[in-house]
Design an enzyme around this catalytic site. Structure first.
Site, PDB file in Angstrom:
ATOM      1  N   ASN A   1      88.365-101.149 -32.057  1.00  0.00           N
ATOM      2  CA  ASN A   1      89.618-100.457 -31.728  1.00  0.00           C
ATOM      3  C   ASN A   1      90.551-100.497 -32.927  1.00  0.00           C
ATOM      4  O   ASN A   1      91.297-101.440 -33.129  1.00  0.00           O
ATOM      5  CB  ASN A   1      90.263-101.114 -30.497  1.00  0.00           C
TER       6      ASN A   1
ATOM      7  N   CYS B   1      94.868 -98.126 -31.450  1.00  0.00           N
ATOM      8  CA  CYS B   1      96.060 -98.182 -30.598  1.00  0.00           C
ATOM      9  C   CYS B   1      97.326 -98.165 -31.437  1.00  0.00           C
ATOM     10  O   CYS B   1      97.514 -98.985 -32.326  1.00  0.00           O
ATOM     11  CB  CYS B   1      96.026 -99.429 -29.720  1.00  0.00           C
TER      12      CYS B   1
ATOM     13  N   ASN C   1      91.725 -91.791 -30.812  1.00  0.00           N
ATOM     14  CA  ASN C   1      92.546 -92.693 -30.027  1.00  0.00           C
ATOM     15  C   ASN C   1      93.846 -91.945 -29.735  1.00  0.00           C
ATOM     16  O   ASN C   1      93.992 -90.773 -30.078  1.00  0.00           O
ATOM     17  CB  ASN C   1      92.792 -93.988 -30.816  1.00  0.00           C
ATOM     18  N   THR C   2      94.790 -92.610 -29.125  1.00  0.00           N
ATOM     19  CA  THR C   2      95.995 -91.904 -28.674  1.00  0.00           C
ATOM     20  C   THR C   2      96.946 -91.604 -29.829  1.00  0.00           C
ATOM     21  O   THR C   2      96.878 -92.218 -30.884  1.00  0.00           O
ATOM     22  CB  THR C   2      96.739 -92.719 -27.605  1.00  0.00           C
TER      23      THR C   2
ATOM     24  N   CYS D   1      95.231 -55.224 -13.869  1.00  0.00           N
ATOM     25  CA  CYS D   1      96.636 -55.465 -14.244  1.00  0.00           C
ATOM     26  C   CYS D   1      97.511 -55.519 -12.991  1.00  0.00           C
ATOM     27  O   CYS D   1      97.412 -54.672 -12.114  1.00  0.00           O
ATOM     28  CB  CYS D   1      97.122 -54.348 -15.168  1.00  0.00           C
TER      29      CYS D   1
ATOM     30  N   CYS E   1      98.674 -52.222 -32.913  1.00  0.00           N
ATOM     31  CA  CYS E   1      98.041 -53.491 -32.510  1.00  0.00           C
ATOM     32  C   CYS E   1      97.321 -54.143 -33.693  1.00  0.00           C
ATOM     33  O   CYS E   1      96.467 -53.519 -34.322  1.00  0.00           O
ATOM     34  CB  CYS E   1      97.057 -53.248 -31.365  1.00  0.00           C
TER      35      CYS E   1
ATOM     36  N   CYS F   1      96.432 -59.636 -32.346  1.00  0.00           N
ATOM     37  CA  CYS F   1      96.838 -61.035 -32.519  1.00  0.00           C
ATOM     38  C   CYS F   1      96.402 -61.916 -31.363  1.00  0.00           C
ATOM     39  O   CYS F   1      96.365 -63.128 -31.475  1.00  0.00           O
ATOM     40  CB  CYS F   1      98.345 -61.129 -32.728  1.00  0.00           C
TER      41      CYS F   1
ATOM     42  N   CYS G   1      98.910 -61.274 -26.236  1.00  0.00           N
ATOM     43  CA  CYS G   1      98.935 -60.667 -24.890  1.00  0.00           C
ATOM     44  C   CYS G   1      97.852 -61.266 -24.000  1.00  0.00           C
ATOM     45  O   CYS G   1      98.070 -61.518 -22.813  1.00  0.00           O
ATOM     46  CB  CYS G   1      98.794 -59.150 -24.979  1.00  0.00           C
TER      47      CYS G   1
ATOM     48  N   CYS H   1      98.825 -63.348 -20.526  1.00  0.00           N
ATOM     49  CA  CYS H   1      98.490 -62.633 -19.281  1.00  0.00           C
ATOM     50  C   CYS H   1      98.073 -63.637 -18.211  1.00  0.00           C
ATOM     51  O   CYS H   1      97.225 -64.482 -18.460  1.00  0.00           O
ATOM     52  CB  CYS H   1      97.352 -61.646 -19.544  1.00  0.00           C
TER      53      CYS H   1
END
Lengths: 444, 434
Positions: B136, B139, B204-205, B347, B380, B383, B386, B390
């Site tokens: 470990n 931590c 680990n965290t 939709c 468009c 990217c 959308c 959605c």
């Protein structure tokens, strides 16, 4: 001891008081905080939201639901009340199933809309329970406005005008404010005296004087009001009730549904209110449903709504129809009253079957008789007691988009005025918009 | 049904789902329940040196952030290593391993950064019959202040040194658990390998403050009016963990280093994604802490079902399969052109795609008066925002514009040739295509 469903004639106390109290409890009980959080989480915060467009008062629904989500329901209430000062009552009585909730995209997606009405109630209840009135008056303008009729349109206009700094006097023929909120809707939609509490809360704005027992045409005249005030707003509702035009209409037991509902709403003790064993309500609107359901809840054995057209044509929403059916009310379609039979008092109603040809209802000649000690007429209300000077349109006071009548300095709104559906929420919108126009006119 | 049996460092387990070293694996009682529920293995909650155990706070240890409907998305904790005595833990590990010989039992260890300390504990751990150890070095709270956990994991030299000690005094596999609280995870991974570590596990965290109590004006969890940073985990950290796993898996120096992936695994799909990025198995904590041990059942059925659909008979069949497709931005094909497409049947007209595109992106969605939303191909840039906003999955898709067609935005014919930034004319350091 209750006298039971089967007791003949018109009797009080068909049910025990506890059962009646239970029956007349809240139709949609209030959300607790957890339920509100879960319901609010379902809102998608739509762009240019369809629910908002569908609301006659254009409440910013995504905004107020987001405020509930974010843990400040009091701001949500303010968002609602900014647009609709009677947002508390509208949360209870609006036919949301044909307005905002019908338009909700989750109705399209899942057949289950966000429960906007109940969320609105959660927000407004939260604020009102704090006994806070979130608005204050602008500096006095020195202008005086008379409002005739203390129903939703009148109250809405009065509040907005008072907020803008005008002095308002609200006249009403009855001894209490609220109009149909107080006298005309089913008790289970406005429990715990909500209509009156809401009026008290609304009046906290200040600057509004209530003057009861004053009727236009009797105690007040339009000319007098015009002379005494800078502007007049008429919100006199629809005081007349359409007649059945059926033989026996004058017998005992035949009544206007609105009178029954008013009596019920004002009754101190519902178990003392007499109701027939067999009740027939003529009509197809919300009033018909309110009268029929409440008769059933009082303990009537057989309650029938008799409507002259088919289900689709019925004014009451499908939700209201299903509510009636769930309480045991029988819905009869394509029947019209032909005669009421009895020996001075109604005992039976004779209905004739109908068919609709080219939009017109015609009897087929075939009839059916139902036992009926009580017959309620709910076939619509009409304008009554309006000043002669105002022009009418379609049986209502003709108004433009901001509520101006044909008479200078006189505005009108609510059920008495042309345009819009006869709904509380529509009346509130009309009162608000007329107030804004009166303000612009007075200050212009 | 696909066989989920997984071998990691020669340690067999009936499935690749291990419980990470954390509160769920602190006691024999919990671990037995976990094995009964179907977990393939556990990494026992971190043991410390012999002697009086550490103590935990007596106020709240966890904080959280939530999504809709209070779905827990991220959890943080200020709990320390086991606060039970070494002897009791070792006895319990011995008993559990004896009763569950087919499950993996790994022992997590954190003792001071001194050779004597490791020399003392390792033979005792070996005697339990456990299948391996996990170091470990991760931590971020409490223990780091005492020179352990992340304090070691943030210094590659220490990682290497301690790993070497472990290989010296312990005969079975050594897994080095890495902290994400560093700038480049490849350095500690290389150190683990250099020290002889058999595998790394990560992440680990993450150092975190999940919320602030605005009445007490203190971070949460608040203990006596104060709070401290804690270790963040759960679904919210999965993207960070996956990137770190992929970085190690595609690094030429560490690509052969086995990885046990940790970070927000909640369903079978999370596990499959980590494994596609090179993990030999996964470790789970927050999902179990949120829903209980039975969550493993969905992980098992889901992974098995997916493997059957794909025709994979063993987890080995797909481990690492996505690694070759993880690349640097500069190698992405700039001639790949796509356009958003809104399926009108699906939709529901919420307009979120419109708000997102109009307010924050490229004004490439048209809204009609009756709320029909359509993509403007000439605006468009594909990217994908959308698609992401959605609420209806699959309603908006990205459709490739085939080679030979015109990209309406640029007016140019779409090329079928691969071309990336390294050769792009706008790149000042472009190498001319030969």
């Amino acid at each position: 001891m209750a006298s039971s469903h089967q007791a003949s004639g018109i009797q009080a106390g068909r049910l025990a008081a506890a059962d009646i109290a239970d029956n007349f409890g809240d139709l949609h009980p209030a959300y607790d905080a957890h339920e509100a959080a879960v319901a609010a989480d379902r809102c998608y915060f739509c762009y240019d939201a369809p629910c908002m467009t569908a609301c006659p008062t254009s409440i910013d629904i995504p905004q107020f639901i987001r405020e509930i989500q974010a843990g400040h329901p009091s701001s949500a209430a303010k968002t609602i009340l900014d647009q609709n000062i009677l947002g508390g009552m509208c949360a209870r009585v609006c036919p949301t199933e044909t307005l905002c909730e019908e338009a909700c995209v989750r109705e399209a997606a899942e057949g289950k809309p966000v429960e906007i009405g109940r969320l609105q109630r959660f927000a407004t209840d939260t604020l009102m329970e704090k006994d806070v009135h979130p608005y204050s008056r602008a500096a006095s303008t020195g202008k005086k406005v008379a409002v005739v009729g203390a129903g939703p349109a009148g109250l809405s206009a009065a509040h907005r005008l008072a907020m803008l700094g005008h002095d308002v006097v609200v006249y009403d023929a009855k001894s209490k404010a609220g109009g149909l909120n107080e006298f005309g809707i089913a008790a289970y939609k406005s429990t715990e005296n909500f209509a009156a509490r809401e009026v008290d809360w609304l009046l906290k704005i200040g600057g509004i004087t209530m003057d009861y027992g004053k009727k236009l045409g009797a105690d007040l005249s339009l000319d007098g009001l015009k002379a005494d005030y800078d502007a007049v707003f008429l919100s006199i509702g629809l005081a007349g009730v359409n007649a059945l035009r059926a033989a026996g209409e004058d017998m005992d037991g035949v009544r206007d549904a609105v009178d029954f509902i008013e009596e019920l709403r004002q009754a101190e003790d519902l178990s003392a209110l007499p109701v027939g064993r067999n009740v027939v309500v003529i009509g197809g609107g919300m009033t018909a449903v309110d009268a029929a359901v409440q008769s059933k809840l009082l303990g009537a054995e057989n309650v029938t709504i008799a409507y002259r057209r088919d289900r689709e044509a019925m004014g009451a929403s499908r939700f209201e129809q299903d509510l009636a059916a769930s309480k045991g009310v029988t819905l009869m379609f394509n029947v019209m009253p032909k005669a009421i039979h009895g020996d001075g008092a109604a005992a039976e109603i004779e209905l004739e079957y109908t068919q609709v040809e080219d939009g017109r209802v015609r009897g087929t000649g075939e009839t059916v008789r139902l036992a009926a000690e009580q017959v309620y007429k709910a076939i619509g209300q009409s304008l009554q007691g309006q000043p002669e000077a105002v022009e009418l349109e379609g049986g209502k006071i003709m108004v433009d988009a901001t509520g101006r009548t044909s008479v200078a300095n006189v505005w009108a709104g609510g059920d008495c005025a042309s345009g819009g559906e006869d709904l509380t929420v529509t009346a509130v919108a009309e009162g608000r918009d007329a107030a804004m126009d009166i303000h612009a006119s007075l200050m212009g | 049904m696909a066989d989920l049996t997984t071998e990691f460092l020669g340690i067999k387990s009936p499935n690749p789902f291990w419980l990470a070293s954390a509160p769920p694996t602190d006691k024999e009682y919990n671990v037995r329940r976990a094995f009964e529920a179907g977990w393939g293995g556990v990494v026992w909650k971190t043991l410390g040196s012999e002697g009086p155990p550490v103590v935990n706070v007596n106020g709240p240890r966890y904080g959280a952030i939530f999504g809709a409907d209070r779905r827990l998305l991220g959890l943080n904790n200020i709990e320390l290593i086991t606060d039970r005595s070494l002897e009791i833990n070792l006895e319990e590990i011995t008993r559990v391993k004896k009763d569950y010989p087919d499950r993996a039992v790994i022992v997590s260890i954190m003792v001071p950064c001194e050779e004597e300390a490791w020399k003392a504990i390792l033979p005792k751990v070996e005697a339990t019959g456990a299948d391996g150890i996990e170091l470990n070095f991760g931590c971020p709270h409490g223990m780091a202040e005492r020179g352990m956990g992340a304090a070691v994991g943030q210094v590659p030299e220490y990682i290497q040194m301690v790993t070497e000690w472990c290989k010296k005094y312990y005969s079975k596999p050594v897994i080095v658990k890495l902290t994400p609280n560093i700038t480049d995870v490849r350095f500690p991974a290389r150190a683990a390998k250099a020290g002889g570590g058999d595998a790394v596990s990560l992440i680990n965290t993450i150092n975190s403050i999940v919320s602030v109590d605005l009445d007490q004006m203190a971070p949460e969890p608040t203990v006596g009016g104060k709070g401290t940073h804690g270790g963040y985990c759960g679904p919210a950290v999965k993207p960070i963990a996956m990137n770190m796993v992929a970085e190690i898996a595609r690094c030429p120096e560490t690509h052969d280093l086995p990885i046990s992936a940790i970070g927000g695994v909640t369903t079978w799909k999370d596990a499959a994604e980590f494994m596609a990025l090179g993990a030999g198995n996964v470790q789970v904590c927050t999902a179990a802490m949120t829903y209980g041990f039975n969550v493993v059942k969905e992980m098992i059925s889901g992974l098995s079902n997916w493997m059957d659909e794909k025709g994979y008979t063993s987890t080995q069949d797909f481990i690492g399969m996505a690694v070759p497709n993880v690349t640097d931005w500069q190698y992405l094909d700039l001639n790949y052109i796509a356009k958003a497409k809104i399926n009108q049947d699906d939709c529901i007209s919420c307009g979120r795609c419109f708000a997102a595109c109009e307010d924050t992106s490229h004004q490439a969605i048209e809204m009609s008066a009756d709320r029909v939303f359509t993509v403007k191909d000439d605006e468009c840039v594909a990217c994908n925002l959308c698609v992401n906003v959605c609420p209806i999955e699959g309603c908006i898709t990205m459709e490739q514009v085939p080679a030979g067609q015109i990209d309406e935005r640029t007016g140019k014919v779409v090329s079928d040739e691969y071309a990336n930034w390294t050769t792009h004319p706008n790149n000042p350091s472009a190498t001319a295509a030969e």
